[in-house]
Design a protein around this motif. Structure first.
Motif, mmCIF file in Angstrom:
data_model
loop_
_atom_site.group_PDB
_atom_site.id
_atom_site.type_symbol
_atom_site.label_atom_id
_atom_site.label_comp_id
_atom_site.label_asym_id
_atom_site.label_seq_id
_atom_site.Cartn_x
_atom_site.Cartn_y
_atom_site.Cartn_z
ATOM 1 N N CYS A 1 0.844 -1.183 0.000
ATOM 2 C CA CYS A 1 0.000 0.000 0.000
ATOM 3 C C CYS A 1 0.883 1.236 0.000
ATOM 4 O O CYS A 1 2.055 1.182 0.380
ATOM 5 N N TRP A 2 0.322 2.342 -0.425
ATOM 6 C CA TRP A 2 1.039 3.610 -0.481
ATOM 7 C C TRP A 2 0.600 4.459 0.701
ATOM 8 O O TRP A 2 -0.588 4.765 0.849
ATOM 9 N N VAL A 3 1.553 4.843 1.535
ATOM 10 C CA VAL A 3 1.254 5.588 2.760
ATOM 11 C C VAL A 3 1.716 7.032 2.605
ATOM 12 O O VAL A 3 2.894 7.291 2.350
ATOM 13 N N PRO A 4 0.811 8.016 2.777
ATOM 14 C CA PRO A 4 1.227 9.417 2.701
ATOM 15 C C PRO A 4 2.200 9.779 3.814
ATOM 16 O O PRO A 4 2.049 9.339 4.956
ATOM 17 N N ALA A 5 3.209 10.584 3.495
ATOM 18 C CA ALA A 5 4.190 11.047 4.471
ATOM 19 C C ALA A 5 4.789 12.351 3.965
ATOM 20 O O ALA A 5 4.477 12.803 2.860
ATOM 21 N N GLY B 1 8.364 15.392 4.685
ATOM 22 C CA GLY B 1 9.513 15.881 5.432
ATOM 23 C C GLY B 1 10.549 14.841 5.805
ATOM 24 O O GLY B 1 11.229 14.977 6.821
ATOM 25 N N GLY B 2 10.696 13.792 5.004
ATOM 26 C CA GLY B 2 11.672 12.764 5.305
ATOM 27 C C GLY B 2 11.154 11.637 6.170
ATOM 28 O O GLY B 2 11.907 10.713 6.506
ATOM 29 N N GLN B 3 9.881 11.672 6.553
ATOM 30 C CA GLN B 3 9.310 10.610 7.374
ATOM 31 C C GLN B 3 9.348 9.273 6.622
ATOM 32 O O GLN B 3 9.060 9.212 5.431
ATOM 33 N N VAL B 4 9.691 8.218 7.337
ATOM 34 C CA VAL B 4 9.732 6.861 6.785
ATOM 35 C C VAL B 4 8.701 6.040 7.550
ATOM 36 O O VAL B 4 8.918 5.677 8.697
ATOM 37 N N PRO B 5 7.560 5.743 6.947
ATOM 38 C CA PRO B 5 6.530 4.977 7.658
ATOM 39 C C PRO B 5 7.011 3.564 7.991
ATOM 40 O O PRO B 5 7.906 3.019 7.318
ATOM 41 N N PRO B 6 6.452 2.946 9.022
ATOM 42 C CA PRO B 6 6.775 1.547 9.314
ATOM 43 C C PRO B 6 6.498 0.653 8.109
ATOM 44 O O PRO B 6 5.554 0.883 7.357
ATOM 45 N N GLU B 7 7.355 -0.351 7.920
ATOM 46 C CA GLU B 7 7.264 -1.328 6.833
ATOM 47 C C GLU B 7 7.486 -0.715 5.460
ATOM 48 O O GLU B 7 7.059 -1.254 4.452
ATOM 49 N N ALA B 8 8.181 0.437 5.427
ATOM 50 C CA ALA B 8 8.533 1.020 4.133
ATOM 51 C C ALA B 8 9.414 0.059 3.342
ATOM 52 O O ALA B 8 10.286 -0.611 3.900
ATOM 53 N N VAL B 9 9.191 0.000 2.029
ATOM 54 C CA VAL B 9 9.924 -0.935 1.180
ATOM 55 C C VAL B 9 11.236 -0.289 0.720
ATOM 56 O O VAL B 9 11.216 0.760 0.074
ATOM 57 N N PRO B 10 12.394 -0.900 1.044
ATOM 58 C CA PRO B 10 13.664 -0.357 0.548
ATOM 59 C C PRO B 10 13.783 -0.558 -0.951
ATOM 60 O O PRO B 10 13.337 -1.563 -1.499
ATOM 61 N N LEU C 1 17.619 4.005 0.626
ATOM 62 C CA LEU C 1 16.605 4.724 -0.129
ATOM 63 C C LEU C 1 15.337 3.875 -0.168
ATOM 64 O O LEU C 1 15.401 2.638 -0.182
ATOM 65 N N TYR C 2 14.194 4.549 -0.210
ATOM 66 C CA TYR C 2 12.911 3.847 -0.214
ATOM 67 C C TYR C 2 12.119 4.219 -1.464
ATOM 68 O O TYR C 2 12.364 5.248 -2.102
ATOM 69 N N ILE C 3 11.164 3.358 -1.794
ATOM 70 C CA ILE C 3 10.339 3.577 -2.974
ATOM 71 C C ILE C 3 9.235 4.561 -2.612
ATOM 72 O O ILE C 3 8.452 4.332 -1.682
ATOM 73 N N ALA C 4 9.178 5.662 -3.345
ATOM 74 C CA ALA C 4 8.183 6.703 -3.092
ATOM 75 C C ALA C 4 7.567 7.154 -4.409
ATOM 76 O O ALA C 4 8.036 6.787 -5.491
ATOM 77 N N ARG C 5 6.530 7.944 -4.301
ATOM 78 C CA ARG C 5 5.943 8.563 -5.482
ATOM 79 C C ARG C 5 5.343 9.904 -5.067
ATOM 80 O O ARG C 5 5.034 10.128 -3.889
ATOM 81 N N ALA C 6 5.198 10.795 -6.044
ATOM 82 C CA ALA C 6 4.650 12.128 -5.762
ATOM 83 C C ALA C 6 3.997 12.675 -7.018
ATOM 84 O O ALA C 6 4.297 12.242 -8.139
ATOM 85 N N TYR D 1 4.739 13.262 -0.187
ATOM 86 C CA TYR D 1 4.917 12.098 -1.037
ATOM 87 C C TYR D 1 4.180 10.915 -0.426
ATOM 88 O O TYR D 1 3.601 11.004 0.666
ATOM 89 N N GLU D 2 4.212 9.785 -1.137
ATOM 90 C CA GLU D 2 3.686 8.521 -0.628
ATOM 91 C C GLU D 2 4.802 7.483 -0.692
ATOM 92 O O GLU D 2 5.614 7.487 -1.631
ATOM 93 N N VAL D 3 4.821 6.576 0.288
ATOM 94 C CA VAL D 3 5.856 5.555 0.387
ATOM 95 C C VAL D 3 5.215 4.180 0.255
ATOM 96 O O VAL D 3 4.178 3.913 0.884
#
Length: 460
Positions: free
Chosen positions: A323-327, A329-338, A346-351, A383-385
């Motif tokens: 799932c894509w979690v909104p975040a 300012g550099g926040q890394v949500p729990p279970e973010a995918v490297p 680095l983590y997978i994000a989108r914006a 962004y979303e992570v």
């Protein structure tokens, strides 16, 4: 075709689904045209209200959660008129709400919502001695002929709001490619001379599900269907995400859906309006229950991360595994995918950027996610992570997209984009795969860099 309606002097909102971050309308009223921006089709917190021509048609305001003082107040004498239609627009993006007049690019009211929420509906009403006539701009409308030929539209979010006007045979297809090849799941709503509806998988009969639905559709008015597909389960509801279920089936969509297609036939033609809305509440809730994928191959396992102080994770959005979690300012949500490495994980994000939803990289120490577009690297504080997922990295090249590649966004032209990564200058950097271009683009060193050989993220 605009929606035309009358609102009495009673301050009761009528809600309409919206997408694309804009609501255009015309209003004829002496004063007090009210709008409510909400996540669902009713009044509920959080909610933003826009009042035009209040206080005797002398000022306009933006109000949050029905609470005073108003967050914005502007003097707007005679902004409304009881004898003529006046046009306005309301836009929202990344929590910023703007309100302006038709034909004017500059807004006369704006407000930044600190705790942004998905806006899926806009309600309209009049009151305080005023009734109103409205013309609301509908979604793009198109027609289908009596020829059983599908019209395709890219999707990546697990749900769609479909408005159909026709005497029978509203056909909807869910497909993994822009073709009528298997795998395919088809809905026939109002078939057999508008008497029955079915779910058909890979064109195998008997149909997976069949229900009697007499007079379901009409040639005289639009019928609204909310179609959702999550974890293989296909559901069709009447009117919206909280409407009654018309037909549903389990294990009907066990493949990645990249295209939604519609058509008519068997003596019927149709008029359509389709809304693809990523922030749909029902889809979010269901996808929070989606099992995650295995950790990405050749990437370090995601560490167990503490929830950042003062931060409560918003509801995830998107569809498919993970799932894509909104975040921000550099926040890394729990279970973010490297997704890579450049001196740090680095983590997978989108914006969102320029009407596109673009996969890229989250660099926690920089406080931003980076995406590539137009030859440059663009930092995004919002962004979303990708979380609770991962899949496998598969080598490929050019526009060769593996069947199980996971759509993660779309270009400004509506083409699906995928998650890719490249080994460059001692780094492993994630970015976007643009199939029609035949490249994986990564944001690096202030530039957008293109690579014909890359790895692409696929589901297991």
């Amino acid at each position: 075709m605009p929606i035309e309606l009358q609102t009495p002097d009673e301050l009761v909102y009528k809600f309409y689904p919206v997408a694309g971050g804009v609501f255009n309308f015309k209003i004829r009223a002496p004063n007090d045209a009210h709008l409510a921006l909400t996540s669902g089709p009713s009044e509920s917190d959080p909610m933003l209200e826009v009042f035009l021509g209040g206080w005797g048609n002398t000022k306009s305001v933006i109000r949050r959660n029905r609470t005073k003082p108003d967050v914005v107040e502007v003097e707007t004498p005679n902004i409304l008129n009881a004898g003529e239609f006046r046009g306005f627009w309301v836009r929202w993006f990344n929590g910023i709400i703007t309100v302006g007049r038709e034909g004017e690019a500059a807004a006369f009211m704006s407000y930044e919502e600190q705790t942004a929420f998905p806006i899926n509906y806009v309600g309209v009403c009049t009151g305080w001695g005023a009734s109103g006539s409205w013309m609301i701009e509908g979604g793009p409308e198109f027609k289908t002929a009596d020829c059983l030929t599908y019209n395709f539209r890219p999707v990546n979010n697990g749900c769609a709001l479909i408005q159909f006007r026709g005497k029978s045979n509203c056909h909807i297809g869910l497909m993994s490619s822009k073709s009528e090849e298997n795998p395919i799941c088809e809905l026939i709503l109002g078939g057999w001379e508008n008497t029955a509806s079915v779910i058909r998988v890979n064109r195998v009969q008997p149909d997976r599900v069949r229900k009697d639905t007499p007079n379901l559709v009409s040639a005289d008015r639009f019928t609204t269907f909310y179609v959702s597909w999550v974890n293989g389960h296909l559901t069709v509801r009447k009117d919206g995400p909280k409407g009654g279920i018309i037909i549903e089936g389990k294990d009907c969509v066990n493949f990645p859906v990249r295209f939604l297609a519609v058509r008519t036939g068997w003596g019927a033609t149709g008029q359509w309006k389709i809304t693809i809305n990523e922030n749909d509440r029902e889809s979010i809730i269901k996808q929070q229950k989606t099992p995650g994928l295995l950790a990405a191959r050749d990437s370090p396992a995601a560490p167990t991360l503490p929830t950042p102080q003062g931060w409560t994770a918003p509801p995830p959005t998107g569809s498919g595994p993970g799932c894509w979690v909104p975040a921000s300012g550099g926040q890394v949500p729990p279970e973010a995918v490297p997704g890579g490495m450049d001196g740090e994980q680095l983590y997978i994000a989108r914006a969102r950027h320029e009407s596109a939803l673009i996969p890229g990289k989250l660099v926690p120490s920089h406080g931003v996610a980076y995406i590539s577009w137009g030859g440059a690297e663009h930092p995004c504080t919002e962004y979303e992570v990708l979380c609770a997922g991962g899949g496998q990295w598969v080598p490929t090249s050019g526009g060769n997209i593996p069947p199980q590649a996971m759509p993660a966004g779309e270009s400004e032209d509506g083409e699906p984009l995928f998650v890719g990564r490249v080994n460059h200058a001692g780094t492993i950097t994630p970015g976007k795969v643009h199939p029609s271009h035949g490249f994986c683009y990564i944001p690096y060193g202030g530039q957008e860099m293109a690579f014909a050989d890359y790895e692409i993220l696929v589901s297991n």
